[in-house]
Design a protein around this motif. Structure first.
Motif, PDB file in Angstrom:
ATOM      1  N   ALA A   1      22.133 -51.645   9.856  1.00 51.45           N
ATOM      2  CA  ALA A   1      23.462 -51.630  10.470  1.00 51.45           C
ATOM      3  C   ALA A   1      24.466 -52.374   9.600  1.00 51.45           C
ATOM      4  O   ALA A   1      25.607 -51.929   9.423  1.00 51.45           O
ATOM      5  N   LEU A   2      24.037 -53.491   9.033  1.00 52.82           N
ATOM      6  CA  LEU A   2      24.922 -54.272   8.168  1.00 52.82           C
ATOM      7  C   LEU A   2      25.173 -53.582   6.832  1.00 52.82           C
ATOM      8  O   LEU A   2      26.159 -53.880   6.153  1.00 52.82           O
ATOM      9  N   SER A   3      24.284 -52.662   6.459  1.00 49.69           N
ATOM     10  CA  SER A   3      24.420 -51.980   5.169  1.00 49.69           C
ATOM     11  C   SER A   3      25.487 -50.885   5.201  1.00 49.69           C
ATOM     12  O   SER A   3      25.900 -50.380   4.157  1.00 49.69           O
ATOM     13  N   GLY A   4      25.890 -50.463   6.422  1.00 49.72           N
ATOM     14  CA  GLY A   4      26.871 -49.389   6.545  1.00 49.72           C
ATOM     15  C   GLY A   4      26.279 -47.997   6.473  1.00 49.72           C
ATOM     16  O   GLY A   4      27.015 -47.004   6.416  1.00 49.72           O
ATOM     17  N   GLU A   5      24.940 -47.873   6.496  1.00 48.21           N
ATOM     18  CA  GLU A   5      24.290 -46.564   6.393  1.00 48.21           C
ATOM     19  C   GLU A   5      24.118 -45.881   7.746  1.00 48.21           C
ATOM     20  O   GLU A   5      23.784 -44.704   7.811  1.00 48.21           O
ATOM     21  N   MET A   6      24.342 -46.600   8.839  1.00 50.75           N
ATOM     22  CA  MET A   6      24.044 -46.098  10.175  1.00 50.75           C
ATOM     23  C   MET A   6      25.025 -45.015  10.616  1.00 50.75           C
ATOM     24  O   MET A   6      26.238 -45.168  10.468  1.00 50.75           O
TER      25      MET A   6
END
Length: 253
Positions: free
Chosen positions: A196-201
């Motif tokens: 979620a923090l990676s921005g891939e969601m």
């Protein structure tokens, strides 16, 4: 592709089937992760979004086991901590692997995971006496390793945990199932937070798919199927074959 109706028409039925399969005999991740890849979701986003729908489904299962008295939170805490650490590390490693390499890795790793799940040993109904410190150490080691696998990849984690907890840590199947759900929920949650923090969601896609996953788990849990595994295996093999052909076609095109 935050909201792609065509992709959802592919993903949602397979997420439902994956939830059904998971409730009957485990291994639902062998269907849910390929569902996103078959629909054209990039590998990192597929892994991330699968963790969103998977975490919600596991939360429902864990809550049911806790209500039934099979999940003892106090005794599961050391294993949960190890799973959180392992899963976060595995998810971070997954994000470092290039997309094309990760796609190939998934295509070849899925059948390997399926092979080990299909060959799982019989699980003893009753536990065996063991020094509690030794048992705790074994539970923590298994949780850290399976947590790392869950964060990096995922399908079959619950089955691997159940086998480790019963055959290695000598827990009875009921206690092992409760511990497994707590650990699996922790590893899912840690990987989910990392992705979620990676921005891939893909939040909208994952939340819509989660509804179908919950429905599949709910219906599957209520079914009494004499030959459940005979139904599960052909479904998994079919989905893996579709994924393999699709990926091979993309690389050859």
């Amino acid at each position: 592709m935050e909201f792609d109706l065509t992709a959802l028409l592919i993903i949602c039925p397979l997420i439902f089937v994956g939830g059904l399969v998971d409730a009957i005999g485990g291994g639902g991740g062998l269907i849910t992760l390929p569902a996103y890849l078959i629909a054209g979701v990039p590998p990192h986003a597929a892994l991330a979004t699968n963790k969103l729908s998977g975490t919600i489904g596991t939360t429902v299962s864990a809550f049911r086991l806790w209500k039934a008295g099979f999940l003892k939170i106090g005794t599961a805490i050391p294993s949960v901590i190890c799973a959180l650490i392992g899963s976060a590390a595995g998810a971070r490693l997954a994000l470092l692997v290039p997309e094309d390499a990760f796609r190939l890795l998934l295509v070849f790793a899925l059948p390997v995971a399926a092979f080990f799940i299909f060959r799982k040993s019989s699980i003893p109904a009753e536990g065996e006496p063991m020094d509690e410190r030794a048992r705790t150490v074994k539970l923590c080691i298994a949780s850290a390793i399976c947590g790392a696998y869950d964060g990096f990849y995922g399908p079959g984690t619950g089955t691997f945990l159940l086998l480790a907890f019963t055959l290695w840590a000598r827990l009875g199947v009921r206690d092992a199932s409760g511990q497994m759900k707590a650990v699996n929920l922790a590893s899912n949650a840690a990987a989910f937070a990392t992705f979620a923090l990676s921005g891939e969601m893909l939040w909208v896609t994952g939340l819509i798919a989660s509804v179908f996953g919950i429905a599949g788990n709910y219906i599957g849990a209520g079914l009494v199927l004499k030959n459940g595994t005979k139904i599960v295996r052909p479904i998994i093999i079919l989905v893996l074959a579709i994924l393999f052909v699709k990926t091979a076609w993309e690389f050859l095109a």
